[in-house]
Design a protein around this motif. Structure first.
Motif, PDB file in Angstrom:
ATOM      1  N   PRO A 294       0.992  -1.179  -0.123  1.00  0.00           N
ATOM      2  CA  PRO A 294      -0.035  -0.224   0.218  1.00  0.00           C
ATOM      3  C   PRO A 294       0.792   1.399  -0.221  1.00  0.00           C
ATOM      4  N   ILE A 295       0.399   2.249  -0.688  1.00  0.00           N
ATOM      5  CA  ILE A 295       1.257   3.341  -0.854  1.00  0.00           C
ATOM      6  C   ILE A 295       0.260   4.721  -0.255  1.00  0.00           C
ATOM      7  N   SER A 296      -0.956   4.546  -0.071  1.00  0.00           N
ATOM      8  CA  SER A 296      -1.859   5.479   0.622  1.00  0.00           C
ATOM      9  C   SER A 296      -3.171   4.871   0.871  1.00  0.00           C
ATOM     10  N   GLY A 297      -3.959   5.636   1.812  1.00  0.00           N
ATOM     11  CA  GLY A 297      -4.994   5.155   2.328  1.00  0.00           C
ATOM     12  C   GLY A 297      -4.863   4.026   3.500  1.00  0.00           C
ATOM     13  N   THR A 298      -5.729   3.874   3.946  1.00  0.00           N
ATOM     14  CA  THR A 298      -5.996   2.812   5.176  1.00  0.00           C
ATOM     15  C   THR A 298      -6.674   1.551   4.804  1.00  0.00           C
TER      16      THR A 298
ATOM     17  N   ARG B 299      -4.323   3.012  -2.492  1.00  0.00           N
ATOM     18  CA  ARG B 299      -3.558   2.925  -3.821  1.00  0.00           C
ATOM     19  C   ARG B 299      -2.461   1.940  -3.172  1.00  0.00           C
ATOM     20  N   GLY B 300      -1.955   1.268  -4.209  1.00  0.00           N
ATOM     21  CA  GLY B 300      -0.632   0.333  -4.051  1.00  0.00           C
ATOM     22  C   GLY B 300       0.082   0.048  -5.160  1.00  0.00           C
ATOM     23  N   SER B 301       1.195  -0.077  -5.166  1.00  0.00           N
ATOM     24  CA  SER B 301       2.110  -0.515  -6.373  1.00  0.00           C
ATOM     25  C   SER B 301       3.000  -1.735  -6.011  1.00  0.00           C
ATOM     26  N   GLY B 302       3.660  -2.450  -7.051  1.00  0.00           N
ATOM     27  CA  GLY B 302       4.636  -3.334  -6.630  1.00  0.00           C
ATOM     28  C   GLY B 302       5.136  -4.031  -7.814  1.00  0.00           C
ATOM     29  N   ARG B 303       6.169  -5.060  -7.785  1.00  0.00           N
ATOM     30  CA  ARG B 303       6.576  -5.817  -8.822  1.00  0.00           C
ATOM     31  C   ARG B 303       5.946  -7.124  -9.173  1.00  0.00           C
ATOM     32  N   CYS B 304       6.079  -7.720 -10.477  1.00  0.00           N
ATOM     33  CA  CYS B 304       5.683  -8.790 -10.752  1.00  0.00           C
ATOM     34  C   CYS B 304       6.729  -9.830 -11.284  1.00  0.00           C
ATOM     35  N   GLN B 305       6.251 -11.056 -11.380  1.00  0.00           N
ATOM     36  CA  GLN B 305       7.298 -11.979 -11.996  1.00  0.00           C
ATOM     37  C   GLN B 305       6.548 -12.589 -13.065  1.00  0.00           C
TER      38      GLN B 305
END
Length: 144
Positions: free
Chosen positions: A32-36, A125-131
């Motif tokens: 997560p990068i924002s919000g609860t 919102r959130g973000s990340g990496r995938c394989q």
């Protein structure tokens, strides 16, 4: 003899097409990068060969759901899905959690957004990496 030949031909088509049914698969780690509100930390995406639809599984619940897929750009896809209400909350009055995400297949990054407002009125919102799942054949990997 003609019926037997047709049966052999049908078997060859069936076996040859079996590998084409399953498209590329991705495993994504998200933060997560924002919000609860809750953002899934691990999701798996299994696309159809033509990237027209996908199945999303959240590792926390292991419940696969169908996702709507729209090509966003030459190398990215917009996905939207709804988790079953019981997977996240036992409260029957609470709406089922919905998510939308963008998967960029060239840099293997994903951004995700919960489609309900948290306590602060923000869309989490959130973000990340995938394989890319390396268990696929090169033909299936290059098809997307």
């Amino acid at each position: 003899m003609g019926l037997r030949l047709c049966g052999v031909f049908a078997l060859i088509l069936m076996l040859g097409g079996a590998g084409a049914v399953a498209g590329p698969s991705f495993h994504c780690s998200l933060k997560p990068i924002s919000g609860t509100a809750w953002i899934p930390s691990l999701v798996s995406l299994k696309f159809s060969d033509d990237f027209s639809h996908a199945e999303v599984s959240d590792a926390a619940f292991g419940v696969p759901v169908n996702a709507r897929v729209v090509q966003h750009s030459g190398t990215s896809y917009a996905l939207s899905w709804t988790m079953p209400g019981l997977a996240v909350s036992g409260d029957p009055g609470r709406p089922r959690p919905r998510f939308r995400a963008i998967l960029n297949t060239s840099n293997l990054k994903m951004s995700i957004q919960a489609v309900w407002k948290d306590l602060d009125g923000k869309l989490p919102r959130g973000s990340g990496r995938c394989q890319l799942d390396q268990g696929l054949s090169l033909l299936a990997q290059n098809g997307g």
